[in-house]
Scaffold this motif. Structure first.
Motif, PDB file in Angstrom:
ATOM      1  N   PHE A   4       0.845  -1.189   0.000  1.00  0.00           N
ATOM      2  CA  PHE A   4       0.000   0.000   0.000  1.00  0.00           C
ATOM      3  C   PHE A   4       0.880   1.239   0.000  1.00  0.00           C
ATOM      4  O   PHE A   4       1.844   1.331   0.756  1.00  0.00           O
ATOM      5  N   MET A   5       0.538   2.191  -0.840  1.00  0.00           N
ATOM      6  CA  MET A   5       1.247   3.471  -0.948  1.00  0.00           C
ATOM      7  C   MET A   5       0.308   4.574  -0.508  1.00  0.00           C
ATOM      8  O   MET A   5      -0.826   4.667  -0.991  1.00  0.00           O
ATOM      9  N   CYS A  54      -6.300   7.081  -2.110  1.00  0.00           N
ATOM     10  CA  CYS A  54      -7.598   6.750  -2.711  1.00  0.00           C
ATOM     11  C   CYS A  54      -7.594   5.396  -3.406  1.00  0.00           C
ATOM     12  O   CYS A  54      -8.550   5.054  -4.095  1.00  0.00           O
ATOM     13  N   THR A  55      -6.534   4.638  -3.218  1.00  0.00           N
ATOM     14  CA  THR A  55      -6.522   3.260  -3.704  1.00  0.00           C
ATOM     15  C   THR A  55      -5.773   2.402  -2.707  1.00  0.00           C
ATOM     16  O   THR A  55      -4.831   2.866  -2.051  1.00  0.00           O
ATOM     17  N   ALA A  56      -6.225   1.173  -2.577  1.00  0.00           N
ATOM     18  CA  ALA A  56      -5.573   0.171  -1.733  1.00  0.00           C
ATOM     19  C   ALA A  56      -5.980  -1.188  -2.271  1.00  0.00           C
ATOM     20  O   ALA A  56      -7.049  -1.329  -2.877  1.00  0.00           O
ATOM     21  N   SER A 104      -8.423  -6.138   2.272  1.00  0.00           N
ATOM     22  CA  SER A 104      -9.456  -5.485   3.068  1.00  0.00           C
ATOM     23  C   SER A 104     -10.020  -6.438   4.116  1.00  0.00           C
ATOM     24  O   SER A 104     -10.376  -7.583   3.818  1.00  0.00           O
ATOM     25  N   ALA A 105     -10.109  -5.956   5.352  1.00  0.00           N
ATOM     26  CA  ALA A 105     -10.638  -6.766   6.449  1.00  0.00           C
ATOM     27  C   ALA A 105     -12.157  -6.741   6.500  1.00  0.00           C
ATOM     28  O   ALA A 105     -12.764  -7.494   7.263  1.00  0.00           O
ATOM     29  N   ASN A 141     -13.584  14.307  -6.658  1.00  0.00           N
ATOM     30  CA  ASN A 141     -14.978  13.902  -6.441  1.00  0.00           C
ATOM     31  C   ASN A 141     -15.572  13.259  -7.698  1.00  0.00           C
ATOM     32  O   ASN A 141     -16.756  13.382  -7.988  1.00  0.00           O
ATOM     33  N   MET A 142     -14.714  12.562  -8.437  1.00  0.00           N
ATOM     34  CA  MET A 142     -15.128  11.898  -9.676  1.00  0.00           C
ATOM     35  C   MET A 142     -14.697  10.446  -9.648  1.00  0.00           C
ATOM     36  O   MET A 142     -13.915  10.018  -8.788  1.00  0.00           O
ATOM     37  N   GLY A 143     -15.152   9.678 -10.628  1.00  0.00           N
ATOM     38  CA  GLY A 143     -14.676   8.318 -10.821  1.00  0.00           C
ATOM     39  C   GLY A 143     -14.932   7.417  -9.634  1.00  0.00           C
ATOM     40  O   GLY A 143     -15.960   7.519  -8.957  1.00  0.00           O
ATOM     41  N   VAL A 144     -13.958   6.547  -9.352  1.00  0.00           N
ATOM     42  CA  VAL A 144     -14.072   5.568  -8.265  1.00  0.00           C
ATOM     43  C   VAL A 144     -12.807   5.610  -7.415  1.00  0.00           C
ATOM     44  O   VAL A 144     -11.704   5.396  -7.914  1.00  0.00           O
ATOM     45  N   GLY A 145     -12.985   5.904  -6.142  1.00  0.00           N
ATOM     46  CA  GLY A 145     -11.928   5.743  -5.156  1.00  0.00           C
ATOM     47  C   GLY A 145     -12.200   4.488  -4.351  1.00  0.00           C
ATOM     48  O   GLY A 145     -13.354   4.068  -4.211  1.00  0.00           O
ATOM     49  N   VAL A 146     -11.147   3.876  -3.837  1.00  0.00           N
ATOM     50  CA  VAL A 146     -11.283   2.607  -3.126  1.00  0.00           C
ATOM     51  C   VAL A 146     -11.017   2.836  -1.642  1.00  0.00           C
ATOM     52  O   VAL A 146      -9.935   3.309  -1.267  1.00  0.00           O
TER      53      VAL A 146
END
Length: 412
Positions: A282-283, A299-301, A306-307, A319-324
């Motif tokens: 993870f960065m 905004c990415t991992a 993920s637990a 505030n666009m697209g997809v963040g994780v």
């Protein structure tokens, strides 16, 4: 002649042969048929010509001259010296070590418990395996380096010169072209699995667009035979009205290193950690510091770590697209940050004490990390705005790997 990895068991000819056989049996259990095992007990012994790398087990004392002779025969081949806590193994290494440092290139060492020697042999083996993976890598820089990375700039020639990694620069227009060619992304079984196993806070169509970008990037990775890439991702937002966050998450989940913003030092840090541990890295940005804790967020991992059920929401800045937004597992983590010159590295252990994405004022995936030093050192002696971690304690192996790569280590 194809090169192979060896384990040399270095011992005095005076020592009990039953004990030497015990050491040999431990080596055999640890490495099996994967590495060639040889005893080394005389300076007159020749070294095979097909040695590519070596673990040198210091079985007994009285071996100082043997260690120096073997190291000189192996020259610049990567070497991991493995010393243990009985039979005067450690004193022998300590006596030889000052001269080994002067004369033996590409070396590191591990101090082991004899009772658990097999475990330490596996560590040595992982170090050499990771070194081979890293030096055999072909990586990509897609679109260049983000303009705000005023310090974290690394030339591709430095990557090759310092670490032996081939890195190519690719125009981001190739991504746009491949994206325009992707059809029927919404029918993907993988996409449907992602949607069904996540909490969506964006329209399904946005997830489909982000996944379409993953397909395009995957085609580029395959056509260029890349082992990973870092991408100038903010340019994509303007051009395609989506984000690379989901794509980066998926690549890292599959252990294909993917970094953000064209940040080469952080990306290489990720690649080193994944090569060593076999885990997704993870960065993130250290975003808040309080006492002995700091918040790291991005905004990415990797979805794979993920637990809890991940949340797909918009990218924070645009505030666009997809963040994780994932939930990190609590527990020990190993952090790494390489300098822009790739000549030094900072590493430390942290403990995630809270891994839930609760703040709406930071990037989407968030972890509060507790450390045993004053985290303000990350500011006072800044090495850039990104740090990288993997789950678990891998400090000893990481230090050994960085030594073999010729990188100076700062341990916090």
């Amino acid at each position: 002649m194809a090169e192979r990895s060896y384990v040399f068991i270095v011992h005095s000819s005076l020592h009990d042969p039953v004990f030497i056989r015990t050491v040999e049996e431990k080596v055999e259990r640890a490495v099996g048929q994967d590495l060639v095992i040889k005893r080394y007990y005389s300076a007159d012994q020749p070294v095979p010509g097909d040695v590519g790398s070596a673990v040198i087990v210091i079985a007994t004392g009285g071996t100082e001259s043997l260690l120096l002779k073997l190291a000189s025969q192996l020259r610049n081949k990567p070497k991991v010296f493995l010393t243990h806590d009985i039979a005067n193994s450690l004193p022998a290494f300590m006596e030889a070590y000052p001269l080994l440092k002067q004369e033996a290139a590409s070396m590191t060492y591990i101090t082991a418990s004899f009772d658990n020697l097999e475990q330490y042999l596996l560590k040595a083996r992982r170090i050499l395996s990771a070194l081979s993976k890293i030096r055999g890598s072909r990586l990509g820089l897609i679109g260049g380096i983000s303009e705000w990375l005023v310090y974290s700039k690394t030339s591709l020639s430095i990557v090759k010169e310092k670490l032996g990694i081939s890195m190519v620069e690719l125009p981001i227009e190739r991504v746009y072209e491949l994206y325009s060619q992707v059809q029927n992304a919404e029918k993907s079984e993988e996409l449907n699995q992602i949607i069904s196993s996540s909490k969506l806070e964006v329209p399904k169509e946005e997830v489909e667009k982000a996944y379409r970008l993953y397909i395009a990037l995957n085609k580029l990775v395959e056509s260029e035979k890349l082992d990973g890439y870092t991408i100038k991702c903010f340019d994509i937002i303007k051009q395609l009205r989506t984000t690379a966050c989901l794509a980066v998450s998926l690549f890292n989940s599959k252990l294909v290193t993917a970094g953000c913003e064209g940040d080469i030092p952080s990306f290489i840090s990720m690649h080193v950690l994944t090569a060593l541990t076999g885990k997704p890295a993870f960065m993130g940005n250290p975003s808040k510091i309080t006492n002995n804790r700091f918040l790291i967020a991005h905004c990415t991992a990797p979805l794979a770590i993920s637990a809890d059920k991940p949340i797909l929401k918009t990218h924070f800045e645009s505030n666009m697209g997809v963040g994780v937004a994932i939930t990190f597992n609590r527990g020990v983590t190993t952090f790494l940050r390489l300098s822009p010159e790739l000549s030094s590295a900072r590493l430390f252990k942290g403990k995630i004490v809270m891994g839930d994405p609760v703040s709406d004022k930071h990037c989407r995936s968030q972890a509060w990390v507790e450390v045993n030093f004053d985290p303000r050192v990350l500011i006072e002696r800044s090495m850039g705005n990104h740090y990288v971690f993997v789950e678990g304690d891998h400090l000893e192996e990481l230090m050994g790997l960085l030594n073999l790569l010729g990188v100076n280590v700062e341990l916090l």
